[in-house]
Motif scaffolding. Structure first.
Motif, PDB file in Angstrom:
ATOM      1  N   ALA A 149     -40.120  60.524  98.495  1.00 45.96           N
ATOM      2  CA  ALA A 149     -40.680  59.502  99.386  1.00 45.96           C
ATOM      3  C   ALA A 149     -39.679  59.046 100.436  1.00 45.96           C
ATOM      4  O   ALA A 149     -40.042  58.356 101.382  1.00 45.96           O
ATOM      5  CB  ALA A 149     -41.165  58.297  98.576  1.00 45.96           C
ATOM      6  N   LEU A 150     -38.410  59.446 100.298  1.00 46.81           N
ATOM      7  CA  LEU A 150     -37.376  59.052 101.240  1.00 46.81           C
ATOM      8  C   LEU A 150     -36.902  60.204 102.115  1.00 46.81           C
ATOM      9  O   LEU A 150     -35.911  60.068 102.832  1.00 46.81           O
ATOM     10  CB  LEU A 150     -36.170  58.467 100.489  1.00 46.81           C
ATOM     11  CG  LEU A 150     -36.371  57.069  99.896  1.00 46.81           C
ATOM     12  CD1 LEU A 150     -35.177  56.668  99.044  1.00 46.81           C
ATOM     13  CD2 LEU A 150     -36.607  56.051 101.004  1.00 46.81           C
ATOM     14  N   ILE A 151     -37.602  61.328 102.080  1.00 41.90           N
ATOM     15  CA  ILE A 151     -37.205  62.467 102.902  1.00 41.90           C
ATOM     16  C   ILE A 151     -37.165  62.050 104.374  1.00 41.90           C
ATOM     17  O   ILE A 151     -38.110  61.482 104.897  1.00 41.90           O
ATOM     18  CB  ILE A 151     -38.172  63.645 102.724  1.00 41.90           C
ATOM     19  CG1 ILE A 151     -38.060  64.212 101.301  1.00 41.90           C
ATOM     20  CG2 ILE A 151     -37.874  64.747 103.735  1.00 41.90           C
ATOM     21  CD1 ILE A 151     -39.065  65.304 101.011  1.00 41.90           C
ATOM     22  N   GLY A 152     -36.036  62.325 105.028  1.00 36.51           N
ATOM     23  CA  GLY A 152     -35.875  61.964 106.424  1.00 36.51           C
ATOM     24  C   GLY A 152     -35.353  60.562 106.649  1.00 36.51           C
ATOM     25  O   GLY A 152     -35.064  60.178 107.772  1.00 36.51           O
ATOM     26  N   ASN A 153     -35.206  59.790 105.583  1.00 38.51           N
ATOM     27  CA  ASN A 153     -34.743  58.412 105.705  1.00 38.51           C
ATOM     28  C   ASN A 153     -33.483  58.147 104.883  1.00 38.51           C
ATOM     29  O   ASN A 153     -33.246  57.018 104.438  1.00 38.51           O
ATOM     30  CB  ASN A 153     -35.850  57.448 105.287  1.00 38.51           C
ATOM     31  CG  ASN A 153     -37.035  57.497 106.224  1.00 38.51           C
ATOM     32  OD1 ASN A 153     -36.960  57.090 107.371  1.00 38.51           O
ATOM     33  ND2 ASN A 153     -38.141  58.030 105.736  1.00 38.51           N
ATOM     34  N   THR A 154     -32.696  59.186 104.658  1.00 39.50           N
ATOM     35  CA  THR A 154     -31.452  59.039 103.908  1.00 39.50           C
ATOM     36  C   THR A 154     -30.242  59.440 104.746  1.00 39.50           C
ATOM     37  O   THR A 154     -29.155  59.665 104.213  1.00 39.50           O
ATOM     38  CB  THR A 154     -31.488  59.900 102.627  1.00 39.50           C
ATOM     39  OG1 THR A 154     -31.656  61.278 102.996  1.00 39.50           O
ATOM     40  CG2 THR A 154     -32.629  59.487 101.708  1.00 39.50           C
ATOM     41  N   ALA A 190     -30.391  65.674 107.731  1.00 41.71           N
ATOM     42  CA  ALA A 190     -31.468  65.916 108.690  1.00 41.71           C
ATOM     43  C   ALA A 190     -30.876  66.460 109.983  1.00 41.71           C
ATOM     44  O   ALA A 190     -29.718  66.189 110.313  1.00 41.71           O
ATOM     45  CB  ALA A 190     -32.230  64.620 108.959  1.00 41.71           C
ATOM     46  N   PRO A 191     -31.655  67.247 110.752  1.00 36.99           N
ATOM     47  CA  PRO A 191     -31.151  67.785 112.029  1.00 36.99           C
ATOM     48  C   PRO A 191     -31.043  66.701 113.084  1.00 36.99           C
ATOM     49  O   PRO A 191     -31.733  65.670 113.034  1.00 36.99           O
ATOM     50  CB  PRO A 191     -32.211  68.823 112.407  1.00 36.99           C
ATOM     51  CG  PRO A 191     -33.452  68.363 111.717  1.00 36.99           C
ATOM     52  CD  PRO A 191     -33.001  67.741 110.434  1.00 36.99           C
ATOM     53  N   ASP A 192     -30.165  66.916 114.072  1.00 41.25           N
ATOM     54  CA  ASP A 192     -30.047  65.986 115.199  1.00 41.25           C
ATOM     55  C   ASP A 192     -31.360  65.957 115.977  1.00 41.25           C
ATOM     56  O   ASP A 192     -32.201  66.857 115.855  1.00 41.25           O
ATOM     57  CB  ASP A 192     -28.907  66.400 116.125  1.00 41.25           C
ATOM     58  CG  ASP A 192     -27.546  66.197 115.486  1.00 41.25           C
ATOM     59  OD1 ASP A 192     -27.470  65.622 114.383  1.00 41.25           O
ATOM     60  OD2 ASP A 192     -26.546  66.625 116.110  1.00 41.25           O
ATOM     61  N   GLU A 193     -31.499  64.904 116.824  1.00 41.08           N
ATOM     62  CA  GLU A 193     -32.748  64.729 117.556  1.00 41.08           C
ATOM     63  C   GLU A 193     -32.495  64.244 118.976  1.00 41.08           C
ATOM     64  O   GLU A 193     -31.532  63.531 119.243  1.00 41.08           O
ATOM     65  CB  GLU A 193     -33.646  63.701 116.859  1.00 41.08           C
ATOM     66  CG  GLU A 193     -34.089  64.103 115.463  1.00 41.08           C
ATOM     67  CD  GLU A 193     -34.759  62.965 114.736  1.00 41.08           C
ATOM     68  OE1 GLU A 193     -35.445  63.246 113.726  1.00 41.08           O
ATOM     69  OE2 GLU A 193     -34.601  61.788 115.158  1.00 41.08           O
ATOM     70  N   VAL A 194     -33.385  64.621 119.871  1.00 43.19           N
ATOM     71  CA  VAL A 194     -33.460  64.058 121.216  1.00 43.19           C
ATOM     72  C   VAL A 194     -34.690  63.160 121.263  1.00 43.19           C
ATOM     73  O   VAL A 194     -35.770  63.549 120.790  1.00 43.19           O
ATOM     74  CB  VAL A 194     -33.566  65.156 122.288  1.00 43.19           C
ATOM     75  CG1 VAL A 194     -33.875  64.555 123.654  1.00 43.19           C
ATOM     76  CG2 VAL A 194     -32.272  65.958 122.347  1.00 43.19           C
ATOM     77  N   PRO A 225     -32.926  73.155 104.442  1.00 45.10           N
ATOM     78  CA  PRO A 225     -34.035  73.562 103.568  1.00 45.10           C
ATOM     79  C   PRO A 225     -34.977  72.423 103.193  1.00 45.10           C
ATOM     80  O   PRO A 225     -36.200  72.627 103.140  1.00 45.10           O
ATOM     81  CB  PRO A 225     -33.316  74.134 102.344  1.00 45.10           C
ATOM     82  CG  PRO A 225     -32.015  74.632 102.872  1.00 45.10           C
ATOM     83  CD  PRO A 225     -31.629  73.649 103.939  1.00 45.10           C
ATOM     84  N   TRP A 226     -34.446  71.236 102.928  1.00 42.73           N
ATOM     85  CA  TRP A 226     -35.296  70.129 102.495  1.00 42.73           C
ATOM     86  C   TRP A 226     -35.850  69.315 103.667  1.00 42.73           C
ATOM     87  O   TRP A 226     -36.628  68.392 103.480  1.00 42.73           O
ATOM     88  CB  TRP A 226     -34.523  69.204 101.560  1.00 42.73           C
ATOM     89  CG  TRP A 226     -33.286  68.615 102.185  1.00 42.73           C
ATOM     90  CD1 TRP A 226     -33.195  67.498 102.943  1.00 42.73           C
ATOM     91  CD2 TRP A 226     -31.973  69.148 102.111  1.00 42.73           C
ATOM     92  NE1 TRP A 226     -31.916  67.289 103.359  1.00 42.73           N
ATOM     93  CE2 TRP A 226     -31.130  68.300 102.856  1.00 42.73           C
ATOM     94  CE3 TRP A 226     -31.400  70.278 101.483  1.00 42.73           C
ATOM     95  CZ2 TRP A 226     -29.766  68.526 102.988  1.00 42.73           C
ATOM     96  CZ3 TRP A 226     -30.048  70.487 101.617  1.00 42.73           C
ATOM     97  CH2 TRP A 226     -29.253  69.627 102.358  1.00 42.73           C
ATOM     98  N   PHE A 227     -35.453  69.667 104.891  1.00 43.48           N
ATOM     99  CA  PHE A 227     -35.934  68.918 106.049  1.00 43.48           C
ATOM    100  C   PHE A 227     -36.021  69.860 107.242  1.00 43.48           C
ATOM    101  O   PHE A 227     -35.118  69.915 108.065  1.00 43.48           O
ATOM    102  CB  PHE A 227     -35.011  67.744 106.360  1.00 43.48           C
ATOM    103  CG  PHE A 227     -35.629  66.734 107.284  1.00 43.48           C
ATOM    104  CD1 PHE A 227     -35.576  66.899 108.669  1.00 43.48           C
ATOM    105  CD2 PHE A 227     -36.285  65.627 106.787  1.00 43.48           C
ATOM    106  CE1 PHE A 227     -36.148  65.979 109.532  1.00 43.48           C
ATOM    107  CE2 PHE A 227     -36.863  64.696 107.639  1.00 43.48           C
ATOM    108  CZ  PHE A 227     -36.801  64.873 109.007  1.00 43.48           C
TER     109      PHE A 227
END
Length: 276
Positions: A149-154, A190-194, A225-227
């Motif tokens: 439930a926290l994928i992308g928020n860690t 998680a990967p970097d973002e624009v 792999p997980w994101f």
């Protein structure tokens, strides 16, 4: 009414709704960003926000919608921006979240969300326009990835961006456009973002502000792999009603209008603004 620097100052805080972005299990990061218009020295804005976010369909790698794992998020946050000087303001946003994933995932989380803190510097003010830069740090309540439930928020993130605001008249309505472009450096989780955000605000009445917004996130790199990498655009409309010069109420609705490897979110927000 002519568009002047005074009108820009009157627009203080009206773009802060760009700060009220949502984080989903697919990592939506419209970001906690103030608009380009800084608070004057010694003045500030506090926004108490409640968010309901859900979705059960996902955009695949081709952008087509398919069935997905049901996702629900409830969030309560406090956003504060304060003018230390006329050219420098500080930003703070702690929050509480409750998220759940249905289906085979069957995960949930309730507790502290991602806290954000930073500062914004006004570089230029020319006629009806203002240019600013901003830097924020994002600290999650946990960096452990055991809870789906926290994928992308860690991820511990550092975000830098440029902001441009322009005030003008839309007929007889005082209006503005606020645009932001930024790069978010994320940890290994998680990967970097624009990020590219755009707001059109207009006042059809002296006590009513309408906001039309879009928040676009583009991935940088190959992901992990997980994101996996994902891209998406959330768009929505807000109505802000001024009860008096200090207090305002806001109602907002957002939806994910396009994406790749992304959840289609449907979001409703209610907020209370206090100016001091």
């Amino acid at each position: 009414m002519p568009v002047t620097a005074d009108l820009l100052l009157r627009c203080r805080g009206i773009t802060c709704v760009a700060a009220l972005a949502m984080a989903s299990t697919c990592g939506f990061g419209g970001g906690a960003f103030a608009g380009a218009f800084n608070e004057p020295a010694g003045q500030g804005l506090v926004v108490l926000r409640g968010t309901y976010d859900n979705g059960d369909r996902v955009f695949d790698t081709s952008g087509r919608l398919n069935g997905g794992t049901p996702y629900t998020k409830r969030e309560a946050s406090v956003y504060v921006q304060y003018g230390v000087t006329d050219w420098l303001q500080v930003i703070l946003k702690p929050d509480l979240v409750s998220t759940s994933l249905g289906g085979a995932m069957g995960a949930s989380y309730t507790g502290l969300g991602t806290s954000e803190a930073g500062a914004q510097i006004r570089l230029l003010m020319f006629g009806p326009a203002v240019l600013a830069v901003q830097g924020t740090f994002h600290l999650p309540a946990t960096t452990r990835q055991r809870n789906a439930a926290l994928i992308g928020n860690t991820s511990r993130d550092t975000d830098g961006r440029a902001l441009l605001g322009i005030a003008f008249n839309l007929g007889s309505w005082p209006s503005f456009i606020d645009a932001g472009a930024g790069y978010r450096i994320r940890s290994a989780h998680a990967p970097d973002e624009v990020h590219m955000d755009l707001t059109l605000g207009t006042r059809p009445r002296s006590d009513t502000l309408l906001l039309f917004q879009s928040f676009t996130t583009l991935p940088v790199g190959q992901g992990v792999p997980w994101f996996p990498v994902s891209q998406y655009t959330n768009a929505g409309v807000s109505v802000v009603y001024d009860l008096n010069p200090r207090w305002s109420l806001q109602l907002s609705g957002f939806v994910t209008v396009e994406g790749r490897n992304a959840l289609r979110e449907r979001i409703v927000e209610t907020s209370v603004w206090y100016r001091f």
